[in-house]
Design an enzyme around this catalytic site. Sequence first.
Site, PDB file in Angstrom:
ATOM      1  N   GLN A 295       0.833  -1.196   0.000  1.00 53.74           N
ATOM      2  CA  GLN A 295       0.000   0.000   0.000  1.00 53.74           C
ATOM      3  C   GLN A 295       0.873   1.253   0.000  1.00 53.74           C
ATOM      4  OE1 GLN A 295      -3.180   0.089  -0.448  1.00 53.74           O
ATOM      5  NE2 GLN A 295      -3.057   2.315  -0.460  1.00 53.74           N
TER       6      GLN A 295
ATOM      7  N   HIS B 231       2.350   2.959  -3.276  1.00 53.40           N
ATOM      8  CA  HIS B 231       1.509   3.648  -4.269  1.00 53.40           C
ATOM      9  C   HIS B 231       1.903   5.112  -4.437  1.00 53.40           C
ATOM     10  CE1 HIS B 231      -1.420   0.979  -5.932  1.00 53.40           C
ATOM     11  NE2 HIS B 231      -1.708   0.464  -4.757  1.00 53.40           N
TER      12      HIS B 231
ATOM     13  N   GLU C  20     -10.781   1.768   2.514  1.00 53.10           N
ATOM     14  CA  GLU C  20     -10.919   1.316   1.127  1.00 53.10           C
ATOM     15  C   GLU C  20     -10.605  -0.184   1.048  1.00 53.10           C
ATOM     16  OE1 GLU C  20      -7.802   2.630  -1.398  1.00 53.10           O
ATOM     17  OE2 GLU C  20      -8.883   2.208  -3.270  1.00 53.10           O
ATOM     18  N   HIS C  21      -9.402  -0.565   1.487  1.00 55.20           N
ATOM     19  CA  HIS C  21      -9.004  -1.972   1.569  1.00 55.20           C
ATOM     20  C   HIS C  21      -8.916  -2.354   3.027  1.00 55.20           C
ATOM     21  CE1 HIS C  21      -7.013  -0.524  -2.227  1.00 55.20           C
ATOM     22  NE2 HIS C  21      -7.606  -1.595  -2.708  1.00 55.20           N
TER      23      HIS C  21
ATOM     24  N   ASP D 223      -6.144  -6.551  -6.256  1.00 52.79           N
ATOM     25  CA  ASP D 223      -5.745  -5.473  -7.157  1.00 52.79           C
ATOM     26  C   ASP D 223      -5.688  -5.952  -8.601  1.00 52.79           C
ATOM     27  OD1 ASP D 223      -5.490  -3.663  -5.110  1.00 52.79           O
ATOM     28  OD2 ASP D 223      -3.330  -3.932  -4.866  1.00 52.79           O
TER      29      ASP D 223
ATOM     30  N   HIS E  15     -53.747  15.910 -10.329  1.00 52.28           N
ATOM     31  CA  HIS E  15     -53.316  14.534 -10.066  1.00 52.28           C
ATOM     32  C   HIS E  15     -54.528  13.669  -9.722  1.00 52.28           C
ATOM     33  CE1 HIS E  15     -49.301  16.193  -9.956  1.00 52.28           C
ATOM     34  NE2 HIS E  15     -48.771  15.005  -9.747  1.00 52.28           N
TER      35      HIS E  15
END
Lengths: 430, 430
Positions: free
Chosen positions: B256, B259, B323-324, B357, B416
């Site tokens: 991670q 990145h 996220e993960h 991934d 209506h």
Amino acid sequence: MITRYTQPSPEQWATITARPTASFADLAPKVQAIFERIKNEGDAALRDYTRAFDKVLIDELAVSPADIAAAEAQLTEPLKAAIALAYTNIEKFHAAQQTAPIEVDTQAGVRCWQEKRPIERVGLYIPGGTAPLFSTLLMLAIPAKLAGCKEIILCSPPNQDGEIAPEIRYVAHCCGIEKLYRIGGAQAIAALTFGTKTVPRVDKLFGPGNQYVTVAKQLATQYQLAIDMPAGPSELLVAADEICTPEFVAADLLSQAEHGPDSQVVLVSTSTAVLDAVDRAIAQQLPKLPRKAIATEALKHAKSVYLQSDAEVQAFVNTYAPEHYSVCVRNPKDYLQHLQHAGSVFIGPYTPESAGDYASGTNHTLPTNGYARQYSGVNLASFQKAITFQEISPEGLQAIGPSVALMAAAEGLDAHKNAVTIRLNSLANA
Amino acid sequence: MITRYTQPSPEQWATITARPTASFADLAPKVQAIFERIKNEGDAALRDYTRAFDKVLIDELAVSPADIAAAEAQLTEPLKAAIALAYTNIEKFHAAQQTAPIEVDTQAGVRCWQEKRPIERVGLYIPGGTAPLFSTLLMLAIPAKLAGCKEIILCSPPNQDGEIAPEIRYVAHCCGIEKLYRIGGAQAIAALTFGTKTVPRVDKLFGPGNQYVTVAKQLATQYQLAIDMPAGPSELLVAADEICTPEFVAADLLSQAEHGPDSQVVLVSTSTAVLDAVDRAIAQQLPKLPRKAIATEALKHAKSVYLQSDAEVQAFVNTYAPEHYSVCVRNPKDYLQHLQHAGSVFIGPYTPESAGDYASGTNHTLPTNGYARQYSGVNLASFQKAITFQEISPEGLQAIGPSVALMAAAEGLDAHKNAVTIRLNSLANA
């Protein structure tokens, strides 16, 4: 009566199907200022804005549980029965949208699955104005309850007495909503965005509103909130041919026209006789309507379109991407098969749009302004998010690991590769 | 090595779980200027920006079908096989997400159903930079094809030779993408938003990117486009206890961290011994990584958190909404049962994040920055919208019509009501 377009060329369709442009840039600074004050001053600013915009002094922003429960006595029994019928149908249709977890062994030892979870805190906004739109509260609160949202926060502007209409309080009561606040407009959206001492902040915002509310919801997306969809004036497109009853079509178009002067009303047909007959029926029905002034304004920019073939009508409908689409034709199956973009569809002579507005069971919070191209109407999934899971066995990792390592290396991400190879080596040495 | 927090109080959790704040306001004017130029000058402005930002002169914005097909010869056979394996798994998992129409008779004579339709035109953005992220193209193009999107438009910045990396062209070829453009950055998003002579406009935008691309995607939502989700730096939270292999956890955290300098790396455990052991394993693995400089930067703001009980760890995970989320604990079922918010979850010792991934089958385009509270990762439904339908028989309308009329009247919407009563009267007189 309605502006007629006879066999317009596809080039003209873009003009005919154009919607009024939104004015985000004009209103954004005003709404931004409201956001800043709510963020900094909280409840005090909410009371100030309520005095300024709603012309009423509010001491308690929250409606008490007793006040919510007390509304029941203020509604007639027939109206309560009608609400109960609508509740049941809406609940049935949205409950059917529950999905089981999706589970796949993509290959031996590689198990992947997807599960839905509720969005924890949702904010529902119900506009005030001339009439209490309690039907919209049914449309938002029922799927929120079904999804299992833990906190459902409801904001609606107070009337001149500083109260929320009994119909809205009663529906809140039916839906088990305990957090109801006398707050309207952009200030309500700001309170739900930042939270105040009294009003909790939420994860996602739902509900219609005026231009200020619409801009406020868009602004809220810059502060970590999601919204149901961008909003615009309501729309109805009717496709009708000789089998239609022109009086029914006219009544549907007028029900759309009465929403507001900016309502979008479109009729498309392969028959000029039908267009003529609907014009006559509108002329007959319009004068009897209490909201005829509003409907007349909306009809000024309404459109009636003659096209030669069913295929052209179907293509025109997809170009327009209507919020509400009413289909009164000889061969509805053919029309539905070619339909690409619409919010909700009403089929046949005995399916007025207003049935779906209240009680058929489908949701009436729908994409306008051509957004049916890419947005769904509100549904159960609007109150959920999907989470994916994976569990890989040693054998599974031995099967896919070398591919992962190769792809990671090709992307220049060696630590990604290493996370696989360190495991594969450990298995090889075991 | 990683900043350690020992038994922090729930009040401190907010600080520990805070993400870097986005800078929409800072970049918006620059991106707005790019949008204006692309809107007004089209392809010429695209070539200008490409010269200015990508430092390369582009004559043809579109990559020819021959160039797309030619990439195949430039990839090694093992890499092509790895891509084929990933393709198959991603396709299997996303194909399983297909839903049948949901159909309910909410009551006799009132038939309601919901069907999915593809979003017609989707724009996929794949960043360039140091490495070609062809895996992201697999994650976006495969569900787009499965959903039946008619036009799939791909933009990616050219390299110094004015070309798109062969890996991306090859994956485009595998996915049957014919419209590939050598355009990157905010200018690509602007082109997909307005359309130019060469680049078609789209309905929805997908894909990651730098801060300019992120702001451009947000801006695009003001021009009738939808986007997959707001983006932020990538994140991994690992929950691990004594049963974990510290070397595996360290490898995952480093994957991670590599990145980017802003990557979010969090480790939570009920065991300080585990936290210590992971620290030691990181110290051992880090020096060997080609991207160790980037990973070191990311680790400077990484967090390692000791909490006394599983329940506290589970609550902390929900506060963070990762996220993960990697789960390496004695009792994963208990952890999963309490999970409310996450993008994608990796369970057990042999499930590295990098498997998801690339090749397990789940999608890697996921909500960051706490957006897992309210957003799903990209899935098949991201490329579809739901349309509702209803068809009511005369008997059905007689059953629900009076309730609709009552509710419409209570909302002050007489047209209506009239759309129902005109039909009920006609049935009564028949």
